[in-house]
Write a protein that holds these residues in place. Structure first.
Motif, PDB file in Angstrom:
ATOM      1  N   THR A   1       0.839  -1.201   0.000  1.00 33.83           N
ATOM      2  CA  THR A   1       0.000   0.000   0.000  1.00 33.83           C
ATOM      3  C   THR A   1       0.877   1.255   0.000  1.00 33.83           C
ATOM      4  O   THR A   1       2.112   1.170   0.109  1.00 33.83           O
ATOM      5  CB  THR A   1      -0.868   0.035   1.274  1.00 33.83           C
ATOM      6  OG1 THR A   1       0.006   0.121   2.402  1.00 33.83           O
ATOM      7  CG2 THR A   1      -1.750  -1.193   1.380  1.00 33.83           C
ATOM      8  N   ASP A   2       0.231   2.391  -0.075  1.00 28.57           N
ATOM      9  CA  ASP A   2       0.955   3.658   0.051  1.00 28.57           C
ATOM     10  C   ASP A   2       1.586   3.780   1.430  1.00 28.57           C
ATOM     11  O   ASP A   2       2.641   4.389   1.584  1.00 28.57           O
ATOM     12  CB  ASP A   2       0.027   4.846  -0.196  1.00 28.57           C
ATOM     13  CG  ASP A   2      -0.398   4.947  -1.658  1.00 28.57           C
ATOM     14  OD1 ASP A   2       0.257   4.336  -2.520  1.00 28.57           O
ATOM     15  OD2 ASP A   2      -1.400   5.647  -1.935  1.00 28.57           O
ATOM     16  N   GLU A   3       0.935   3.209   2.441  1.00 29.17           N
ATOM     17  CA  GLU A   3       1.490   3.220   3.802  1.00 29.17           C
ATOM     18  C   GLU A   3       2.816   2.476   3.842  1.00 29.17           C
ATOM     19  O   GLU A   3       3.735   2.857   4.557  1.00 29.17           O
ATOM     20  CB  GLU A   3       0.498   2.602   4.798  1.00 29.17           C
ATOM     21  CG  GLU A   3       0.992   2.590   6.227  1.00 29.17           C
ATOM     22  CD  GLU A   3       1.306   3.972   6.785  1.00 29.17           C
ATOM     23  OE1 GLU A   3       2.209   4.066   7.647  1.00 29.17           O
ATOM     24  OE2 GLU A   3       0.681   4.973   6.375  1.00 29.17           O
TER      25      GLU A   3
ATOM     26  N   ILE B   1      10.103   5.547   0.894  1.00 25.72           N
ATOM     27  CA  ILE B   1      10.361   5.514  -0.547  1.00 25.72           C
ATOM     28  C   ILE B   1       9.124   6.020  -1.273  1.00 25.72           C
ATOM     29  O   ILE B   1       8.017   6.006  -0.738  1.00 25.72           O
ATOM     30  CB  ILE B   1      10.737   4.084  -1.048  1.00 25.72           C
ATOM     31  CG1 ILE B   1       9.642   3.070  -0.705  1.00 25.72           C
ATOM     32  CG2 ILE B   1      12.062   3.658  -0.454  1.00 25.72           C
ATOM     33  CD1 ILE B   1       9.904   1.666  -1.222  1.00 25.72           C
ATOM     34  N   SER B   2       9.328   6.496  -2.511  1.00 27.60           N
ATOM     35  CA  SER B   2       8.190   7.055  -3.238  1.00 27.60           C
ATOM     36  C   SER B   2       7.581   6.074  -4.229  1.00 27.60           C
ATOM     37  O   SER B   2       6.461   6.286  -4.690  1.00 27.60           O
ATOM     38  CB  SER B   2       8.594   8.343  -3.947  1.00 27.60           C
ATOM     39  OG  SER B   2       9.693   8.091  -4.798  1.00 27.60           O
ATOM     40  N   SER B   3       8.319   5.011  -4.576  1.00 31.87           N
ATOM     41  CA  SER B   3       7.763   4.001  -5.480  1.00 31.87           C
ATOM     42  C   SER B   3       8.496   2.674  -5.286  1.00 31.87           C
ATOM     43  O   SER B   3       9.587   2.632  -4.704  1.00 31.87           O
ATOM     44  CB  SER B   3       7.879   4.443  -6.936  1.00 31.87           C
ATOM     45  OG  SER B   3       9.222   4.330  -7.370  1.00 31.87           O
ATOM     46  N   LEU B   4       7.900   1.607  -5.791  1.00 29.28           N
ATOM     47  CA  LEU B   4       8.503   0.281  -5.662  1.00 29.28           C
ATOM     48  C   LEU B   4       9.805   0.166  -6.449  1.00 29.28           C
ATOM     49  O   LEU B   4      10.646  -0.679  -6.137  1.00 29.28           O
ATOM     50  CB  LEU B   4       7.516  -0.798  -6.129  1.00 29.28           C
ATOM     51  CG  LEU B   4       6.257  -0.934  -5.268  1.00 29.28           C
ATOM     52  CD1 LEU B   4       5.275  -1.903  -5.908  1.00 29.28           C
ATOM     53  CD2 LEU B   4       6.616  -1.385  -3.864  1.00 29.28           C
TER      54      LEU B   4
END
Length: 178
Positions: free
Chosen positions: A149-151, A158-161
């Protein structure tokens, strides 16, 4: 035995039992008449109310149980409330890593990778909002698919996977087979 010893024995036994126990069982254990013990326990319960003790005896039909005084429920709730920022155990982190790198993934796929059941870890991660159900897999039983999730991103800063370290899974599988 005096009243304090009887009360102490009953409360200690109830603490260890963790559940209600029949008054007759205590009467037999202490070599007392059930009615006599019942009267004594009623006196003790009244005294506990007057002293506002944290642990009290509560009558449940023909049984007696050790309980916390409802007056102090707020303190207990506050003390034992789950801390949202507690650290994650090794097994929970391992499960989270699998979800992060293999998402969307089913619980049985996680179990297969870990080699153990992951029910607790998956439940913990869902409760903490780090993973969620994103759909169902088109196979028998239609198991839930989990993803981060965003959490999760906020938790790890981090801002993305794409910011996750790169892992060569084929190489890892070869190493584990050797």
């Amino acid at each position: 035995m005096n009243k304090n010893e009887i009360c102490g024995a009953v409360m200690a036994a109830l603490f260890v039992a963790g559940d209600a126990v029949e008054v007759s069982a205590f009467a037999e254990l202490l070599g007392m008449d059930t009615d006599e013990l019942d009267i004594l326990l009623q006196e003790v319960m009244e005294e506990q109310k007057n002293r506002e003790e944290g642990l009290i005896l509560v009558r449940l039909g023909d049984k007696i149980q050790l309980c916390t005084n409802p007056k102090y429920a707020g303190y207990i709730k506050e003390l034992l409330a789950p801390d949202e920022h507690t650290s994650l155990s090794k097994s929970v982190l391992e499960t989270l890593s699998i979800v992060a790198y293999k998402q969307p993934v089913t619980r049985s796929e996680i179990d297969e990778i870990r080699g153990v059941r992951s029910n607790y870890a998956v439940t913990t991660l869902v409760e903490k909002g780090l993973i969620r159900v994103v759909g169902r897999k088109d196979v028998l039983g239609r198991p839930s698919l989990f993803a981060t999730t965003d959490e999760f991103l906020r938790h790890f800063g981090i801002s993305s996977l794409e910011e996750l370290p790169k892992i060569d899974f084929e190489e890892l599988e070869k190493d584990s087979l050797e």
